[in-house]
Design a protein around this motif. Structure first.
Motif, short mmCIF file in Angstrom:
data_model
loop_
_atom_site.label_atom_id
_atom_site.label_comp_id
_atom_site.label_asym_id
_atom_site.label_seq_id
_atom_site.Cartn_x
_atom_site.Cartn_y
_atom_site.Cartn_z
N ALA A 12 76.74 -18.86 15.74
CA ALA A 12 77.68 -19.91 16.15
C ALA A 12 78.16 -20.79 14.98
O ALA A 12 79.25 -21.36 15.05
CB ALA A 12 77.04 -20.79 17.22
N THR A 13 77.35 -20.88 13.93
CA THR A 13 77.71 -21.78 12.83
C THR A 13 78.62 -21.13 11.79
O THR A 13 79.05 -21.78 10.84
CB THR A 13 76.44 -22.27 12.12
N GLY A 14 78.90 -19.84 11.95
CA GLY A 14 79.75 -19.14 10.97
C GLY A 14 81.23 -19.32 11.26
O GLY A 14 81.62 -20.07 12.17
N ASN A 39 71.19 -19.15 11.45
CA ASN A 39 70.07 -18.64 10.64
C ASN A 39 69.26 -19.77 10.04
O ASN A 39 68.06 -19.87 10.22
CB ASN A 39 70.61 -17.73 9.54
N SER A 40 69.96 -20.70 9.34
CA SER A 40 69.24 -21.79 8.67
C SER A 40 69.96 -23.13 8.76
O SER A 40 69.39 -24.16 8.39
CB SER A 40 69.05 -21.43 7.19
N ASN A 41 71.18 -23.12 9.23
CA ASN A 41 71.99 -24.34 9.21
C ASN A 41 71.68 -25.24 10.41
O ASN A 41 72.38 -25.24 11.43
CB ASN A 41 73.48 -23.94 9.20
N VAL A 42 70.61 -26.03 10.27
CA VAL A 42 70.08 -26.83 11.38
C VAL A 42 71.12 -27.83 11.88
O VAL A 42 71.38 -27.94 13.09
CB VAL A 42 68.81 -27.58 10.92
N LYS A 125 80.46 -6.38 12.52
CA LYS A 125 80.82 -4.97 12.39
C LYS A 125 79.72 -4.10 11.77
O LYS A 125 79.67 -2.90 12.00
CB LYS A 125 82.11 -4.83 11.58
N GLU A 126 78.84 -4.71 10.95
CA GLU A 126 77.88 -3.88 10.22
C GLU A 126 76.98 -3.05 11.14
O GLU A 126 76.76 -1.85 10.87
CB GLU A 126 77.05 -4.76 9.26
N PRO A 127 76.45 -3.61 12.25
CA PRO A 127 75.65 -2.77 13.16
C PRO A 127 76.47 -1.64 13.78
O PRO A 127 75.94 -0.55 14.00
CB PRO A 127 75.17 -3.75 14.24
P1 NDP Z 1 79.63 -16.34 8.30
O1 NDP Z 1 78.87 -16.06 7.07
O2 NDP Z 1 80.66 -17.38 8.28
O3 NDP Z 1 78.59 -16.70 9.49
C1 NDP Z 1 77.49 -15.89 9.76
C2 NDP Z 1 76.70 -16.42 10.92
O4 NDP Z 1 75.53 -15.62 11.08
C3 NDP Z 1 76.18 -17.85 10.74
O5 NDP Z 1 76.04 -18.46 12.00
C4 NDP Z 1 74.80 -17.64 10.11
O6 NDP Z 1 73.92 -18.73 10.28
C5 NDP Z 1 74.35 -16.42 10.89
N1 NDP Z 1 73.38 -15.62 10.17
C6 NDP Z 1 73.46 -15.23 8.87
N2 NDP Z 1 72.38 -14.48 8.55
C7 NDP Z 1 71.62 -14.41 9.65
C8 NDP Z 1 70.36 -13.82 9.94
N3 NDP Z 1 69.66 -13.15 9.00
N4 NDP Z 1 69.84 -13.96 11.18
C9 NDP Z 1 70.52 -14.64 12.13
N5 NDP Z 1 71.72 -15.23 11.93
C10 NDP Z 1 72.26 -15.11 10.70
O7 NDP Z 1 80.24 -14.94 8.78
P2 NDP Z 1 81.62 -14.67 9.51
O8 NDP Z 1 81.75 -15.55 10.71
O9 NDP Z 1 82.72 -14.62 8.52
O10 NDP Z 1 81.42 -13.16 9.98
C11 NDP Z 1 80.50 -12.83 11.03
C12 NDP Z 1 80.70 -11.34 11.36
O11 NDP Z 1 82.02 -11.18 11.91
C13 NDP Z 1 80.65 -10.42 10.15
O12 NDP Z 1 80.05 -9.21 10.52
C14 NDP Z 1 82.11 -10.20 9.78
O13 NDP Z 1 82.32 -8.96 9.16
C15 NDP Z 1 82.77 -10.24 11.15
N6 NDP Z 1 84.15 -10.67 11.14
C16 NDP Z 1 84.48 -11.89 10.62
C17 NDP Z 1 85.79 -12.32 10.61
C18 NDP Z 1 86.17 -13.68 10.08
O14 NDP Z 1 87.35 -14.06 10.20
N7 NDP Z 1 85.26 -14.43 9.52
C19 NDP Z 1 86.87 -11.46 11.11
C20 NDP Z 1 86.40 -10.23 11.67
C21 NDP Z 1 85.10 -9.84 11.68
P3 NDP Z 1 73.83 -19.93 9.16
O15 NDP Z 1 75.12 -20.71 9.30
O16 NDP Z 1 72.64 -20.72 9.55
O17 NDP Z 1 73.70 -19.24 7.84
#
Ligand code: NDP
Length: 396
Positions: A12-14, A39-42, A125-127
């Motif tokens: 959710a935080t990405g 993952n770590s972003n509290v 997409k990686e999985p």
């Molecule tokens: P981000 O790096 O912005 O966010 C990743 C998210 O995953 C964060 O919530 C992060 O948490 C969490 N996370 C990272 N590592 C782990 C782990 N080991 N265990 C559990 N949670 C984890 O990535 P994106 O949002 O850019 O991309 C996410 C996925 O979507 C990717 O596979 C990407 O290829 C795909 N995608 C992304 C697009 C985009 O526009 N960004 C477009 C199309 C596909 P924390 O914040 O705590 O690190």
């Protein structure tokens, strides 16, 4: 499915996770948020959990459990932590799950979500690249509806007529070409992580931004398309379309090419998935056709964009090589972001690993996970080796 959809957001935080939260907040009455994870972003996770009224907040790294619990004290939000908690969170009953964790780390909760049989919107997409057969078989068994979030696959999904599948000649994925489209390989040797993550059209997380710059993202998307739509590699093409307005196309036997078009804003494909089969509004950018717009398309040169050729070769070889390719790339991108290898080394490392890493027998999901771990170790060792033997960019 009721009018109010129960939704869980993994990652959710990405970048995708935050865009998903934005769509949910814009359609507040349509969603009841169950789980949010990070993952770590509290701080960002706690803020989102409160804003979205989530029932559960789960943090991947266990050492952050106490901190998350403290921030959410008195809110009534249930807190948990660790890899097992992420998987358990996927069993919380839901109508739609957003899978937006980055990398293979997302596989266990994603597979668990698919096994629950609900709608699963997959950004992660990686999985799909490494375990596409297993995920699609699990979806068939549970009745889960897989909804592609990636803008290209979402576009294909919108114009792919399953009833007329025999009349489909090819899927055409569009690629912006990334920030270095016009530059020769020699000119990219000293590209820094900051330059590589600055995508001209999309704002995304670090890993996918680097993948876009190396064209690895498009390579992974070719493989992703194969598993999502069950279409052979020779019917999946890539065209360069620098403006990122047409998000991809499907060509039918009568010469019709259907496409989906819109501003490059992830909220559009995300909303399509969250509302499917209905549509819902977003606060995202809209494409104005009241001004002059030019669009270019030209074929992707597979010799120049070597990652694409590697993807086709992997698809020819089968799911096992796709998984090797993905794992090698995740390690190489991480090494580049940590400035342990140069930009051009990412593809060199991928090519070396594809050529030299042992072959694995993949039957079960556990085989995929074992293969992934072994390739990561193999790739890390190779990177350490080239760093020790190189006098130039690798010295930190
Ligand atoms: P981000 O790096 O912005 O966010 C990743 C998210 O995953 C964060 O919530 C992060 O948490 C969490 N996370 C990272 N590592 C782990 C782990 N080991 N265990 C559990 N949670 C984890 O990535 P994106 O949002 O850019 O991309 C996410 C996925 O979507 C990717 O596979 C990407 O290829 C795909 N995608 C992304 C697009 C985009 O526009 N960004 C477009 C199309 C596909 P924390 O914040 O705590 O690190």
């Amino acid at each position: 499915m009721s009018d109010v959809r129960r939704i869980s957001i993994f990652g959710a935080t990405g970048s995708v996770g935050q865009a998903t939260a934005d769509v949910v907040l814009h359609n507040r009455k349509s969603f009841d948020v169950q789980v949010v994870t990070a993952n770590s972003n509290v701080d960002a996770l706690a803020e989102l959990a409160v804003k979205l009224g989530a029932k559960y907040a789960v943090i991947g790294q266990e050492e952050h459990y106490k901190a998350l619990q403290n921030v959410l004290l008195g809110t009534g939000i249930h807190v948990s932590a660790g890899a097992a908690a992420l998987i358990e969170a996927a069993t919380v009953p839901c109508d739609v799950v957003m899978a937006a964790i980055v990398g293979m780390a997302g596989l266990p909760p994603l597979m668990k979500s698919v096994e629950q049989g609900c709608c699963v919107a997959i950004a992660n997409k990686e999985p799909l690249v490494a375990a596409g057969t297993h995920l699609m078989e699990a979806a068939n068994a549970s009745g889960a509806k897989i909804l592609p979030v990636d803008s290209e696959h979402n576009a294909v999904f919108q114009v792919f007529d399953d009833q007329q599948k025999k009349t489909i000649e090819r899927i055409i994925l569009t690629a912006s070409g990334g920030p270095f489209r016009e530059r020769l390989e020699d000119e990219l040797e000293d590209i820094t992580p900051a330059q590589a993550v600055a995508h001209p059209n999309w704002s995304m997380g670090a890993k996918i931004s680097v993948d876009s710059a190396t064209l690895m993202n498009k390579a992974l998307e070719v493989i992703e398309a194969h598993y999502l739509f069950d279409v052979p590699a020779n019917q999946i093409d890539v065209v360069i379309h620098p403006q990122s307005l047409i998000h991809s196309m499907v060509e039918y036997c009568d010469g019709s090419i259907l496409s989906q078009m819109g501003a490059p804003d992830m909220r559009t494909p995300i909303a399509y998935c969250l509302g499917w089969p209905s549509r819902m509004p977003t606060s995202g950018q809209k494409l104005s056709l009241n001004e002059r717009i030019s669009m270019e398309f030209y074929p992707a040169d597979l010799q120049r964009f070597r990652a694409l050729q590697m993807a086709y070769d992997c698809l020819d070889a089968g799911q096992e090589r796709c998984g090797v390719f993905n794992a090698a790339n995740e390690i190489a991108v991480q090494a580049f972001l940590e400035e342990r290898i140069g930009f051009n080394d990412i593809l060199r490392v991928n090519a070396y690993v594809l050529e030299n890493c042992e072959k694995f027998s993949i039957k079960t999901l556990a085989d995929v996970v074992n293969m992934d771990n072994t390739v990561r170790t193999f790739t890390s060792a190779y990177i350490d080796n080239i760093r020790q033997n190189s006098k130039k960019v690798y010295a930190s």
